[in-house]
Every structure is written in C-alpha cells, then in structure tokens.
Design an enzyme around this catalytic site. Structure first.
Site, short mmCIF file in Angstrom:
data_model
loop_
_atom_site.label_atom_id
_atom_site.label_comp_id
_atom_site.label_asym_id
_atom_site.label_seq_id
_atom_site.Cartn_x
_atom_site.Cartn_y
_atom_site.Cartn_z
N ASP A 1 2.94 5.10 -5.45
CA ASP A 1 2.18 6.33 -5.22
C ASP A 1 3.07 7.54 -5.41
OD1 ASP A 1 0.70 8.45 -4.43
OD2 ASP A 1 0.21 7.71 -2.43
N ILE B 1 -9.67 -0.06 3.08
CA ILE B 1 -10.23 0.17 4.43
C ILE B 1 -9.16 -0.15 5.47
CG2 ILE B 1 -11.99 -0.57 6.08
CD1 ILE B 1 -13.78 -1.24 3.61
N HIS C 1 -9.13 4.88 -2.38
CA HIS C 1 -8.47 4.91 -1.06
C HIS C 1 -9.36 5.67 -0.09
CE1 HIS C 1 -4.28 3.48 -1.85
NE2 HIS C 1 -4.82 3.45 -3.05
N ASP D 1 0.85 -1.19 0.00
CA ASP D 1 0.00 0.00 0.00
C ASP D 1 0.89 1.25 0.00
OD1 ASP D 1 -2.41 1.39 0.20
OD2 ASP D 1 -2.43 1.34 2.39
N SER E 1 -8.80 2.51 8.61
CA SER E 1 -9.25 3.18 9.85
C SER E 1 -10.40 2.44 10.53
CB SER E 1 -9.68 4.62 9.55
OG SER E 1 -8.58 5.34 9.03
P1 13P Z 1 -8.94 4.78 5.53
O1 13P Z 1 -8.09 5.65 6.40
O2 13P Z 1 -10.18 5.48 5.11
O3 13P Z 1 -9.24 3.46 6.14
O4 13P Z 1 -8.12 4.51 4.17
C1 13P Z 1 -7.23 3.46 4.08
C2 13P Z 1 -6.42 3.52 2.84
O5 13P Z 1 -6.71 4.20 1.89
C3 13P Z 1 -5.21 2.67 2.81
O6 13P Z 1 -4.48 2.87 1.64
O1 G3H Z 2 -3.51 4.68 3.64
C1 G3H Z 2 -2.90 4.45 4.64
C2 G3H Z 2 -3.15 3.38 5.62
O2 G3H Z 2 -4.16 3.75 6.49
C3 G3H Z 2 -1.87 3.00 6.27
O3 G3H Z 2 -1.56 3.77 7.36
O4 G3H Z 2 0.90 4.26 7.14
O5 G3H Z 2 -0.24 4.37 9.37
O6 G3H Z 2 0.14 2.16 8.26
P1 G3H Z 2 -0.09 3.64 8.07
ZN ZN Z 3 -4.57 4.86 0.91
#
Ligand code: 13P
Ligand code: G3H
Ligand code: ZN
Length: 326
Positions: free
Chosen positions: A104, A272, A228, A82, A274
């Site tokens: 990204d 997803i 996202h 990610d 959060s």
């Molecule tokens: P949320 O913070 O809305 O869960 O988004 C997660 C995300 O986009 C991870 O790449």
């Molecule tokens: O998009 C981001 C995700 O919520 C990952 O968050 O970098 O704190 O692991 P993090």
């Molecule tokens: Zn993201």
C-alpha cells in the site's frame, strides 16, 4: 489442501459475479469464527493480517492458526498481508509463508507507488524461492487509520480511472484496490454527509461512486478490483454494545446492498474488519454486563465468537455471494 494464493479464486469470482470476503484476524477466536462460517457456507475465504495484528499476535502465531484452520476445514484459504507499508514487510510475509500480500503505497506519489509495487511484484512472483504469491496494490486513498498507513478524513482521494491501465501494466500487480467512497473504521461518514432515518434516527450514508468502478473496469476488463473499508456497521451490534455499557455514537458503514452490487461487478475482494470487531465486542459486553460474576474468558469469548461466526455467514450469503463456490 495447502494455503492458496488469490489468482484462481478471483478468476472464478469475476466470472461468477461474486466476491471473496477478506476478513482481518487477530486471535484464535476470530480465525475460528471466520473459517467455521466459511466451512458451513462452502465458501473460499481470505484471512488477512495487518501490521497491527502482527505486532499484537506475532506473524508466526497467526500463520499457524490459519494453517490449523486449513487443516480443520479443508477450505481454500488465502493468507494475506493487509496494508503492507513497504517492501520489507511484504518480503517478511512472503518469506514467512503468506500466499498473498498488499503493498500500500497509495499515499505516495504515482511514480513512487509504481516503483515500490513493481519491486514487491518481482519478489512475490519469483517462484525460484517460494510459490507464486499474489500482489494487491492500491491507487487512490481511503480515509481511516491502520497502524502504518494513516489518512485523515478530508485528505482522501478517489481513484483516477485514467491512471489504472498504466499502473497495472507497469507494476504487474494481480489485483487493484480502488477508492470509491469507502473508508476504514466504524465512522465512515460524517453526520453532515448523511441523511437521518426519521423513524430509527440511524444515519443513511451517501452512495458509493459506482461511476468510477465502472470506468475502471472498462479500462481493465477481467481484472480483479478490491474494496477496502467495506464494513457496514450493522446497527444490531451497535445497539447491543450501547445497551451494555458501550458508547458508539453515530457509527455508520457502507450499506450492504451497495456491496452486493459491487460484488456482482468487477469487485472480487471485499475487506471487512470493523464489523467483526463490533460483533465480538457486542458478545463480550453482553456477557460481562449481564453476568458480572463471570470471569472465565471462555464464558464470554464463546458467545462472542458465535456472534462473529453468524455475522460472517450473513456476509458470505447475503453480501458477497461466495457461498457454494467450492
Ligand atoms: P473496515 O474498517 O471497513 O472493516 O475495513 C477493513 C479494511 O479495509 C481492512 O483492510
Ligand atoms: O484496514 C485496516 C484494518 O482494519 C486493520 O486495522 O491496523 O488496527 O489492525 P489494524
Ligand atoms: Zn483496508
């Protein structure tokens, strides 16, 4: 079944009018909760690892946890990076056995985004060294914070539909994340952008820019789009957290009916994170607050894991529509 890339899953999802959930994982309980939920719903699933997760748990631990989940469930599971910030992190993940990566460079100038994305695609698609690895890229910027890619609220920008054909053609990416008003974290909209439900006091956010999504998909027919920042900040978990010593004021997410609508259109992957954090924290806080005598981590992680599992089942069935798609 080994780990899979996202190509075939997205082809089926596009045609079937549903999306695959891409859930962030940081530890064993989260991996188990997501994959047990997916198994019970007979759903494919993407487990994604951020730069922060790699720092916290180490890439190898997470990879082996995900492989254990494949062995346990027999599901088609994608192991995805990610928000890869540069070529090097994407290469490390590809060399380490990930089946999908996101590069990204959305906050970089258009030409630079194209050049770096193209370089990642060339490496990921070169099957002389590893199986075909799918590449997600991004155009437009979302507000919010990930470890290495940070955009302040107010500095975000919607995707420009007029850019997408050239970008996809020149990079060869397999899917494209676009910005239509979602953002990362549990505070997606400022109170002044929202109206307030007079009965519950809960903030009601402005709608997503479906006009941009529709214009993008007209220009890229059949091409998988990614969203996202798609947590909905389910208020039941916010309430449990706040009733058990937490302090989350005016946390607000993307309404689930809007995500359901997006999943029926060209959106094939919905991210997803959060929402999982909120469910896990709600479970832990509840036990800690109600049973201050407990100190065995299994006694608070087990109900917390169950909260995450129930949440993921709800997302699969009521939001993504990916249940019974295997
Ligand atoms: P949320 O913070 O809305 O869960 O988004 C997660 C995300 O986009 C991870 O790449
Ligand atoms: O998009 C981001 C995700 O919520 C990952 O968050 O970098 O704190 O692991 P993090
Ligand atoms: Zn993201």
């Amino acid at each position: 079944m080994p780990l899979v890339n996202s190509k075939e899953l997205f082809e089926k999802a596009y045609k079937g009018g549903y999306a695959i959930g891409a859930f962030n994982c940081n530890n064993m309980e989260i991996v188990q909760a997501i994959t047990e939920a997916a198994k019970e719903c007979n759903s494919p699933v993407i487990l994604q690892v951020s730069a922060g997760a790699r720092k916290y748990a180490k890439q190898g631990y997470l990879k082996h946890l995900v492989e254990a989940a494949v062995e346990d469930t027999g599901l088609p599971i994608v192991l995805h990076l990610d928000h890869g910030a540069d070529f090097e992190i994407c290469k490390e993940c590809i060399d380490g056995g990930f089946t999908s990566v996101m590069i990204d460079c959305s906050s970089k100038p258009f030409e630079e985004n194209i050049a770096i994305t193209r370089k990642v695609v060339e490496y990921a698609h070169d099957t002389s060294k590893h199986p075909y690895v799918t590449v997600e890229a991004e155009l437009g910027t979302l507000a919010g914070i990930e470890d290495d890619v940070k955009v302040e609220h107010g500095a975000e920008s919607y995707t420009r539909p007029e850019d997408v054909e050239e970008f996809v053609k020149r990079t060869g990416c397999d899917s494209l994340a676009i910005a239509i008003g979602t953002s990362h974290g549990a505070y997606k909209f400022k109170p002044e952008q929202c109206t307030r439900d007079p009965k519950t006091g809960v903030l009601l956010p402005p709608p997503l820019r479906f006009d941009i999504l529709e214009e993008v998909s007209k220009r890229l027919p059949g091409f998988p789009i990614v969203l996202h920042g798609s947590s909905s900040v389910n208020q039941e978990y916010v309430k449990i957290i706040n009733e058990n010593g937490g302090k989350l004021v005016d946390a607000v997410g993307v309404p689930e009916d809007q995500l359901r609508k997006a999943a029926k259109l060209a959106v094939c992957k919905i991210n997803i994170d959060s929402d999982l954090r909120l469910a896990l924290t709600a479970g832990i806080r509840e036990v800690m607050n109600q049973h201050p005598e407990k100190f065995d981590p299994r006694e608070y992680l087990k109900p917390a894991r169950e909260y995450v599992k129930q949440l993921v089942k709800h997302k699969i069935v009521d939001v993504l529509g990916s249940n019974d798609k295997i």
